[in-house]
Design an enzyme around this catalytic site. Structure first.
Site, PDB file in Angstrom:
ATOM      1  N   HIS A 204      -2.064  -2.392  -1.145  1.00  0.00           N
ATOM      2  CA  HIS A 204      -0.750  -2.328  -1.795  1.00  0.00           C
ATOM      3  C   HIS A 204       0.020  -1.167  -1.154  1.00  0.00           C
ATOM      4  CE1 HIS A 204      -2.583  -4.684  -5.034  1.00  0.00           C
ATOM      5  NE2 HIS A 204      -1.417  -4.782  -5.625  1.00  0.00           N
ATOM      6  N   GLU A 207       5.531  -0.440  -2.091  1.00  0.00           N
ATOM      7  CA  GLU A 207       6.000  -1.004  -3.361  1.00  0.00           C
ATOM      8  C   GLU A 207       6.656   0.106  -4.173  1.00  0.00           C
ATOM      9  OE1 GLU A 207       2.836  -2.139  -6.033  1.00  0.00           O
ATOM     10  OE2 GLU A 207       4.095  -3.537  -7.165  1.00  0.00           O
TER      11      GLU A 207
HETATM   12 ZN   LIG Z   1      -0.604  -6.267  -6.922  1.00  0.00          ZN
END
Ligand SMILES: [Zn+2]
Length: 348
Positions: A204, A207
């Site tokens: 990730h 974000e």
């Molecule tokens: Zn996620």
């Protein structure tokens, strides 16, 4: 194409779901049932009343507020039976959306509160995935998540346990959690070990923090896919490199708006990424928390950005290429999808 036609077509469209969190997919009705069988208390007793505890509101302010919703369901996901059931249902929900392939991710360390080992957690989730896959003619694999706020030794334990299941339903490892507070630089040793064990890595990144995190995820941690990657738009040079490397982005439009990765749809970079030739995929992240479905995510791309059927088809097929499968597995999935597209185009 009328809105009715496209909605109908998009539901049946063959898709992949590459970014789906197990604990973000629990149905409120399932939570009621898990609460009653575990005798754990819930603050309310109906599906309607439960929804605000499990879903973000329109005015969700940050990734942190979004992540708080997971704390509510985790106490109920601590037994073999609960894990197998929710894993089964996550795959079933994907199958209902026309998915032919799904990767379900979960953080094994978050499911050990009642004595399950990390190894047990992985085994039970994979069992649920496998049972659903067999019954529903969909392919399913798991991704084990390391948590940003966990110690290196907990994450190392996750990676070692994940490696024991590699090739038997476990596809890769991931890093998730509070990105703004825990940048990727602190996880070099954990992901070096993952790569040494042959585990593919997705991270990730971009974000809740900037493009530098994406750079670090790729060049520092060895990610071969990026979760979200929204803030890649801040660096044209890095975007070019990611495109040349052919690294897929696991984009999750509704979730990305809710967590404020961008302030609004107008600033969402998916059209630009598509035009630049980046390998974008579309996913839900958390159907329950985000109150969405995979079909709805495709509809939103059509509605907000004017993606045509042919373009949406291209995005769906990117999913087969980005899947954590060996080359022949990707090819088989792609052919299955193309066959389904042919049938669909003849039918509608
Ligand atoms: Zn996620």
């Amino acid at each position: 194409m009328s809105n009715f036609n496209i909605a109908n077509k998009l539901l049946k469209m063959p898709k992949t779901e590459l970014h789906l969190h197990l604990d973000g997919s629990v149905r409120p009705s399932t939570l009621l049932q898990l609460a009653s069988s575990s005798r754990l208390p819930l603050p309310v007793q109906t599906i309607e009343e439960l929804e605000p505890y499990m879903q973000v509101e329109e005015d969700c302010r940050s990734l942190k507020e979004y992540l708080d919703k997971f704390d509510f369901v985790l106490p109920f996901l601590q037994t073999a039976e609960a894990l197998e059931q929710v894993a089964y249902e996550a795959v079933a929900q994907s199958a209902e959306q026309g998915c032919l392939y799904v990767e379900v991710r979960f953080a094994p360390q978050l499911h050990t509160l009642q004595g399950l080992s990390v190894h047990d957690v992985i085994a039970h989730v994979l069992r649920g995935l496998e049972a659903a896959a067999k019954q529903l003619s969909i392919q399913a694999q798991g991704i084990a998540i390391c948590m940003r706020h966990h110690s290196s030794s907990l994450n190392m334990e996750t990676v070692e346990a994940a490696a024991a299941f590699l090739g038997t339903g476990l596809a890769a490892v991931d890093l998730a959690g509070d990105e703004a507070s825990f940048p990727p630089g602190a996880f070099h040793a954990v992901f070096a070990r993952a790569r040494e064990l042959g585990l593919p890595v997705t991270i990730h990144a971009g974000e809740a923090a900037g493009a530098e995190n994406i750079r670090e995820a790729v060049y520092g941690l060895g990610a071969i896919r990026i979760g979200h990657g929204i803030r890649l738009q801040e660096s044209a040079e890095l975007a070019r490199a990611i495109r040349e490397l052919g690294l897929p982005l696991e984009m999750c439009p509704t979730s990305n708006i809710q967590t404020k990765a961008v302030p609004d749809w107008e600033s969402y970079p998916i059209r630009d990424y598509f035009l630049q030739g980046l390998k974008i995929t579309v996913n839900t992240d958390n159907p329950t928390v985000s109150n969405t479905t995979l079909t709805r995510e495709y509809e939103l791309l059509h509605r907000h950005f004017g993606f045509t059927w042919a373009e949406l088809k291209q995005i769906a097929l990117n999913g087969a290429e980005a899947a954590f499968l060996p080359d022949d597995g990707k090819q088989i999935l792609r052919e299955k999808m193309l066959q389904r597209f042919l049938e669909l185009d003849a039918e509608l």
